[in-house]
Design a protein around this motif. Sequence first.
Motif, PDB file in Angstrom:
ATOM      1  N   ILE A  61      11.450 -56.792  10.243  1.00 14.99           N
ATOM      2  CA  ILE A  61      12.677 -56.905  10.662  1.00 14.99           C
ATOM      3  C   ILE A  61      12.994 -58.374  10.217  1.00 14.99           C
ATOM      4  N   VAL A  62      14.047 -58.728   9.554  1.00 16.28           N
ATOM      5  CA  VAL A  62      14.252 -60.032   9.105  1.00 16.28           C
ATOM      6  C   VAL A  62      15.466 -60.405   9.723  1.00 16.28           C
ATOM      7  N   PRO A  63      15.537 -61.723  10.516  1.00 14.72           N
ATOM      8  CA  PRO A  63      16.560 -62.342  11.131  1.00 14.72           C
ATOM      9  C   PRO A  63      17.722 -62.739  10.346  1.00 14.72           C
ATOM     10  N   PHE A  64      18.803 -62.596  10.271  1.00 12.44           N
ATOM     11  CA  PHE A  64      19.843 -63.292   9.464  1.00 12.44           C
ATOM     12  C   PHE A  64      21.033 -63.238  10.210  1.00 12.44           C
ATOM     13  N   THR A  65      22.158 -64.239   9.651  1.00 11.09           N
ATOM     14  CA  THR A  65      23.576 -64.055  10.415  1.00 11.09           C
ATOM     15  C   THR A  65      24.382 -63.799   9.206  1.00 11.09           C
ATOM     16  N   LEU A  66      25.495 -63.297   9.528  1.00 12.59           N
ATOM     17  CA  LEU A  66      26.516 -62.839   8.748  1.00 12.59           C
ATOM     18  C   LEU A  66      27.987 -63.420   8.828  1.00 12.59           C
ATOM     19  N   GLN A  67      28.603 -63.828   8.090  1.00 10.90           N
ATOM     20  CA  GLN A  67      29.950 -64.315   8.189  1.00 10.90           C
ATOM     21  C   GLN A  67      31.122 -64.132   6.930  1.00 10.90           C
ATOM     22  N   PHE A  68      32.199 -63.791   7.276  1.00  8.72           N
ATOM     23  CA  PHE A  68      32.737 -63.552   6.173  1.00  8.72           C
ATOM     24  C   PHE A  68      33.649 -64.840   5.842  1.00  8.72           C
ATOM     25  N   LEU A  69      33.917 -65.076   4.638  1.00  8.47           N
ATOM     26  CA  LEU A  69      34.421 -66.398   4.531  1.00  8.47           C
ATOM     27  C   LEU A  69      35.768 -66.053   3.486  1.00  8.47           C
ATOM     28  N   PRO A  70      37.060 -66.401   3.933  1.00 14.92           N
ATOM     29  CA  PRO A  70      38.026 -66.344   3.121  1.00 14.92           C
ATOM     30  C   PRO A  70      38.069 -67.119   1.841  1.00 14.92           C
ATOM     31  N   SER A  71      38.672 -66.516   0.889  1.00 18.98           N
ATOM     32  CA  SER A  71      38.919 -67.337  -0.551  1.00 18.98           C
ATOM     33  C   SER A  71      39.321 -68.452  -0.554  1.00 18.98           C
ATOM     34  N   ASN A  72      40.155 -68.940   0.582  1.00 16.75           N
ATOM     35  CA  ASN A  72      40.859 -70.300   0.476  1.00 16.75           C
ATOM     36  C   ASN A  72      39.824 -71.276   1.226  1.00 16.75           C
ATOM     37  N   LEU A  73      38.707 -70.597   1.767  1.00 17.98           N
ATOM     38  CA  LEU A  73      37.593 -71.891   2.210  1.00 17.98           C
ATOM     39  C   LEU A  73      36.348 -71.654   1.369  1.00 17.98           C
ATOM     40  N   ILE A  74      36.117 -70.931   0.436  1.00 25.38           N
ATOM     41  CA  ILE A  74      34.968 -70.640  -0.628  1.00 25.38           C
ATOM     42  C   ILE A  74      34.547 -72.056  -1.105  1.00 25.38           C
ATOM     43  N   GLU A  75      35.658 -72.759  -1.636  1.00 28.57           N
ATOM     44  CA  GLU A  75      35.403 -73.993  -2.311  1.00 28.57           C
ATOM     45  C   GLU A  75      35.020 -75.094  -1.342  1.00 28.57           C
ATOM     46  N   PHE A  76      35.641 -75.239  -0.233  1.00 30.54           N
ATOM     47  CA  PHE A  76      35.131 -76.010   0.810  1.00 30.54           C
ATOM     48  C   PHE A  76      33.657 -75.986   1.283  1.00 30.54           C
ATOM     49  N   TYR A  77      33.436 -74.633   1.546  1.00 30.28           N
ATOM     50  CA  TYR A  77      32.137 -74.173   1.802  1.00 30.28           C
ATOM     51  C   TYR A  77      30.886 -74.552   0.960  1.00 30.28           C
ATOM     52  N   LEU A  78      31.363 -74.406  -0.461  1.00 30.15           N
ATOM     53  CA  LEU A  78      30.318 -74.887  -1.354  1.00 30.15           C
ATOM     54  C   LEU A  78      30.164 -76.097  -1.685  1.00 30.15           C
ATOM     55  N   ARG A  79      31.198 -76.995  -1.578  1.00 28.15           N
ATOM     56  CA  ARG A  79      31.185 -78.479  -1.370  1.00 28.15           C
ATOM     57  C   ARG A  79      30.378 -78.896  -0.231  1.00 28.15           C
ATOM     58  N   SER A  80      30.337 -78.159   0.846  1.00 31.55           N
ATOM     59  CA  SER A  80      29.704 -78.633   2.200  1.00 31.55           C
ATOM     60  C   SER A  80      28.204 -78.456   1.682  1.00 31.55           C
ATOM     61  N   LEU A  81      27.842 -77.465   1.149  1.00 32.87           N
ATOM     62  CA  LEU A  81      26.414 -77.115   0.774  1.00 32.87           C
ATOM     63  C   LEU A  81      25.999 -78.317  -0.169  1.00 32.87           C
ATOM     64  N   ARG A  82      27.091 -78.755  -1.296  1.00 36.58           N
ATOM     65  CA  ARG A  82      26.505 -79.994  -2.073  1.00 36.58           C
ATOM     66  C   ARG A  82      26.239 -81.317  -1.462  1.00 36.58           C
ATOM     67  N   ASP A  83      27.334 -81.372  -0.247  1.00 31.36           N
ATOM     68  CA  ASP A  83      27.226 -82.726   0.650  1.00 31.36           C
ATOM     69  C   ASP A  83      26.105 -82.721   1.202  1.00 31.36           C
ATOM     70  N   GLY A  84      25.632 -81.488   1.764  1.00 34.99           N
ATOM     71  CA  GLY A  84      24.217 -81.506   2.770  1.00 34.99           C
ATOM     72  C   GLY A  84      23.065 -81.476   1.901  1.00 34.99           C
ATOM     73  N   GLY A  85      23.084 -81.510   0.507  1.00 36.51           N
ATOM     74  CA  GLY A  85      22.110 -81.593   0.007  1.00 36.51           C
ATOM     75  C   GLY A  85      21.254 -80.270  -0.346  1.00 36.51           C
ATOM     76  N   PHE A  86      21.931 -79.282  -0.121  1.00 34.32           N
ATOM     77  CA  PHE A  86      21.617 -77.699  -0.338  1.00 34.32           C
ATOM     78  C   PHE A  86      21.676 -77.199  -1.784  1.00 34.32           C
ATOM     79  N   ILE A  87      22.774 -77.920  -2.480  1.00 36.70           N
ATOM     80  CA  ILE A  87      22.726 -77.571  -3.900  1.00 36.70           C
ATOM     81  C   ILE A  87      23.208 -78.888  -4.624  1.00 36.70           C
ATOM     82  N   SER A  88      22.993 -78.849  -5.698  1.00 35.01           N
ATOM     83  CA  SER A  88      23.423 -79.959  -6.716  1.00 35.01           C
ATOM     84  C   SER A  88      24.705 -79.976  -7.030  1.00 35.01           C
ATOM     85  N   GLN A  89      25.338 -81.129  -7.751  1.00 37.53           N
ATOM     86  CA  GLN A  89      26.642 -81.054  -8.037  1.00 37.53           C
ATOM     87  C   GLN A  89      26.774 -79.840  -9.259  1.00 37.53           C
ATOM     88  N   SER A  90      26.003 -79.872 -10.217  1.00 34.79           N
ATOM     89  CA  SER A  90      26.165 -79.072 -11.322  1.00 34.79           C
ATOM     90  C   SER A  90      26.110 -77.559 -10.861  1.00 34.79           C
TER      91      SER A  90
END
Length: 154
Positions: A61-90
């Motif tokens: 059993i692998v714990p996980f959470t799911l959420q749906f992200l509407p298209s208008n929030l995808i860019e914001f979500y990815l940039r927040s991952l970048r700003d949080g250090g989860f992914i690089s700028q490129s």
Amino acid sequence: MRPSNSLWQGNFGYWQNNFIHNNILVIGYTGWKGFQSFGRGVVICDVDTKVTHSTITSLDIVPFTLQFLPSNLIEFYLRSLRDGGFISQSMCSSMISSILPSVATYNPYQDILLVLKAEHQIEVNFLHKLKITPPDCYAQVYKRWSEFQPSLMP
């Protein structure tokens, strides 16, 4: 999102295919419910980091959470991952340039765009022409709701 000891998809250390296979009903349910409420978007799956160990089997059993992200929030979500250090700028730019056109053209009646996130590893999956469609996943989960509690909320 392959661990360093992984040789190729489906081999040692690569858990994503098995994880998606084991959880396709709830992933599809989330995708269809999100589409009905918000239109096009992606399913975000945040997986507990212990799944990256090679000992994961289809019985674990692998714990996980799911959420749906509407298209208008995808860019914001990815940039927040970048700003949080989860992914690089490129990587952020690359993901934005590949995900946004896919969101605009995928068939929500047959396909799911899935972002798997495990700690600092992110993988985008385009689940195309599924044998069990997102509407079918939704119907199965809805019909068998008690089996999926408490992991899903109405």
